[in-house]
Design an enzyme around this catalytic site. Structure first.
Site, PDB file in Angstrom:
ATOM      1  N   THR B  13      36.482  27.461  64.748  1.00 38.90           N
ATOM      2  CA  THR B  13      36.378  26.752  63.471  1.00 38.90           C
ATOM      3  C   THR B  13      34.928  26.583  63.011  1.00 38.90           C
ATOM      4  OG1 THR B  13      38.418  25.603  63.987  1.00 38.90           O
ATOM      5  CG2 THR B  13      37.007  24.599  62.305  1.00 38.90           C
ATOM      6  N   ILE B  14      34.058  26.116  63.908  1.00 41.12           N
ATOM      7  CA  ILE B  14      32.659  25.868  63.533  1.00 41.12           C
ATOM      8  C   ILE B  14      31.852  27.164  63.589  1.00 41.12           C
ATOM      9  CG2 ILE B  14      30.550  24.560  64.089  1.00 41.12           C
ATOM     10  CD1 ILE B  14      32.942  22.833  63.103  1.00 41.12           C
ATOM     11  N   GLY B 111      30.966  17.827  70.339  1.00 41.14           N
ATOM     12  CA  GLY B 111      31.912  17.751  71.452  1.00 41.14           C
ATOM     13  C   GLY B 111      31.220  17.631  72.798  1.00 41.14           C
ATOM     14  N   CYS B 141      31.957  15.819  63.354  1.00 40.09           N
ATOM     15  CA  CYS B 141      32.262  15.753  61.916  1.00 40.09           C
ATOM     16  C   CYS B 141      32.377  14.299  61.440  1.00 40.09           C
ATOM     17  CB  CYS B 141      33.539  16.528  61.605  1.00 40.09           C
ATOM     18  SG  CYS B 141      34.943  16.109  62.633  1.00 40.09           S
ATOM     19  N   ARG B 169      42.481  13.369  60.962  1.00 44.14           N
ATOM     20  CA  ARG B 169      43.545  14.359  60.776  1.00 44.14           C
ATOM     21  C   ARG B 169      44.068  14.699  62.177  1.00 44.14           C
ATOM     22  NH1 ARG B 169      40.984  16.456  64.148  1.00 44.14           N
ATOM     23  NH2 ARG B 169      39.821  18.417  64.173  1.00 44.14           N
ATOM     24  N   HIS B 195      33.075   6.684  68.027  1.00 47.39           N
ATOM     25  CA  HIS B 195      32.258   7.021  66.862  1.00 47.39           C
ATOM     26  C   HIS B 195      31.090   6.054  66.689  1.00 47.39           C
ATOM     27  CE1 HIS B 195      36.383   8.496  66.230  1.00 47.39           C
ATOM     28  NE2 HIS B 195      35.765   9.597  65.861  1.00 47.39           N
ATOM     29  N   HIS B 221      39.676  14.101  57.417  1.00 49.42           N
ATOM     30  CA  HIS B 221      39.673  12.706  57.882  1.00 49.42           C
ATOM     31  C   HIS B 221      39.443  11.796  56.680  1.00 49.42           C
ATOM     32  CE1 HIS B 221      39.097  14.350  61.888  1.00 49.42           C
ATOM     33  NE2 HIS B 221      37.897  14.817  61.598  1.00 49.42           N
ATOM     34  N   GLN B 303      36.652  18.148  58.232  1.00 42.94           N
ATOM     35  CA  GLN B 303      36.241  18.334  59.628  1.00 42.94           C
ATOM     36  C   GLN B 303      35.800  19.758  59.946  1.00 42.94           C
ATOM     37  OE1 GLN B 303      39.424  17.807  58.670  1.00 42.94           O
ATOM     38  NE2 GLN B 303      40.561  19.576  59.457  1.00 42.94           N
TER      39      GLN B 303
END
Lengths: 343, 343
Positions: B13-14, B111, B141, B169, B195, B221, B303
């Protein structure tokens, strides 16, 4: 004992549950239920032996569908002492004129504006304010959920401030055509949401601001509250108070290995609860966190059933049948509503 | 101009978005991308003309699938000046040893634990702290979303306290087997969520507590923040600052008749945005509400794309190629990242 004659106007999500609850009360008699469409809920009401009423113009339609009609809604009102108005939001205000015409008391739901009634009601908060009142409004499911927690904490230590977020379920399980199905909706994209205002109709004078979102799920709402009290409060004290308050259940998320609304519903099914209803406010025990005079917590609100015991108590308050504690105890006992730990 | 040679380790994804972004930078050259499984993303990378690398033991498997492999991940690392590590959470820490062995700089993702890097990074907050650092971690994100808003407000008036709820999400759009599909999950059923701690790696010393929930949706999100500042702040001032901050967009929910994450994504599609990405933090304008020295607001966080510009800026900070403002301007220009009003 002379039983109070109760009629249910509106037999949807709330009306059908309150009807079942009335039948379990030793001091109440269910006159019947009124509906405007002859759908599956009308058939299940007939199978349960409930007398069905409808508007005059709908009687023929019901009979054509094979549903026996006991009479018009006016007939039902005439035969009752008090009406539970569980019609769709805003419709109750129109029916109020008819209840008044026949000199009958009525209990409205949270979908009505607060000025429809003499008092907005949450049993743990202000039962005594509702005694002998003719028109009582049971606040909505989310407001009932917030109020149970806030009034319990407020009795222990005065609340100075509440900031909270309500994540609403998108629709009830039976609403097959409602959404959203893949979105988070700000509802409204405006702060504060109406919940703060509704809380103030019962718990007056606190500083409360809420925001509300809608998530694509049908099972329960979930609230996250940030509460400031006058004094420092310990987690231990809080657990002690909350676990001893009727209609509040704690879920030990670690022990149960469960931290979602789906798992709360599954526990209710596994416990054999009727319609898997959870009228209690379910607080995630591990979410209770204190920081000086701040309290944080998360809890689930089962939108279909949380106001059911409140409606029963509102009847007893309106007719001044028994005291707050007696009514809450009897309602809880008949509906098997717990306190302490769900798991 | 000598171009910085950038390699992408991890093409999910990233990684795939950062690869596309690198190609648009006049001061950077994409050496190639590394992947461990020969899936549809490897095929689209090949069609785009990206050189593909994989682990030595996977080279044969890739070639059997019909994918040309340019070499091993070590070969890719050797040929580059800096590596974007977009491997799954926790894997980057293992690769760090290899980057060090070859004397290469690297940018990690949120992560990874914060101690993987010399500094945690958010371009609007602490670009200058990252200058010449060998190992930089772009925060996640959600943390990027929070930090853009908090640093912008903190520069205007010092933040004293933040209480916020993050509705996450459930999964990315491509994750077909992930849930929940009908539940709201407390994630964790514990306060504070990570967070708050992650925000403190960048914006140090503020009083912040967050709670996090997961909703069954894939798009974005949504955060709701309650912020206390040192002084009284007006809504007008806030709108002025936020609408002039790069990477923040306001959505006039009333004018657009849109107040959900689904509608933000639809607007991005209608605008023809690549992959309908929205790397900007999208604040619902009507949700901005002030009450004395308190600020409330809601915003969406995409995200998949929000950290992409941060990765590009982190490369320039690490190699001290240009100043904060020059880098942010160039990244925004090449990636067509806006400020002001989405609608």
């Amino acid at each position: 004992m002379v039983k109070v004659k109760v009629a249910i106007n509106g037999y949807g999500t709330i009306g059908k549950r309150v009807a079942d609850a009335i039948r379990l009360q030793p001091d109440m008699e269910l006159i019947g239920v009124a509906k405007t469409s002859p759908n599956y809920e009308a058939f299940t009401a007939m199978r349960k032996g409930y007398k069905l009423y409808t508007t005059k113009e709908n009687i023929q339609k019901f009979q054509n569908s094979g549903i026996n009609v006991a009479g018009s809604i006016e007939d039902m009102i005439k035969d009752s002492d008090i009406i539970i108005d569980a019609t769709p939001g805003g419709v109750g205000a129109n029916y109020k004129k008819i209840y008044q015409e026949y000199g009958k008391k009525a209990i409205f739901q949270g979908g009505e504006k607060s000025d429809v009634a003499d008092v907005s009601f949450s049993a743990l908060c202000n039962y005594n304010d509702a005694i002998n009142k003719n028109y009582i409004r049971v606040v909505s499911c989310n407001t009932t959920g917030i109020l149970r927690v806030l009034c319990t904490i407020n009795n222990f230590d005065k609340i100075e401030k509440v900031r909270g977020t309500i994540v609403r379920r998108a629709a009830d399980p039976k609403e097959v055509k409602k959404g959203p199905i893949n979105s988070i909706v700000a509802d409204p994209a405006r702060i504060p949401s109406h919940h703060a205002k509704d809380v103030l109709t019962v718990l007056k004078g606190i500083d409360i601001i809420t925001s509300a979102l809608v998530a694509p799920t049908t099972l329960m709402h979930l609230h996250t509250l940030f509460i400031t009290t006058r004094n420092k409060v310990s987690k231990e004290d809080l657990l002690n108070i909350l676990s001893n308050t009727p209609r509040i259940l704690l879920l030990n998320t670690e022990k149960a290995d469960a931290e979602s609304t789906a798992e709360i519903m599954e526990i209710a099914r596994d416990l054999g609860r009727y319609r898997n209803d959870v009228p209690e406010t379910v607080i995630f025990e591990d979410s209770i966190y204190t920081n000086g005079n701040e309290i944080f917590l998360m809890y689930g609100v089962h939108q279909e059933s949380i106001v059911v015991p409140e409606n029963i108590d509102a009847i007893r308050a309106s007719l001044n049948i028994m005291s707050r504690d007696e009514s809450i105890r009897l309602t809880n006992e008949t509906l098997k509503i717990g306190k302490g730990y769900l798991i």
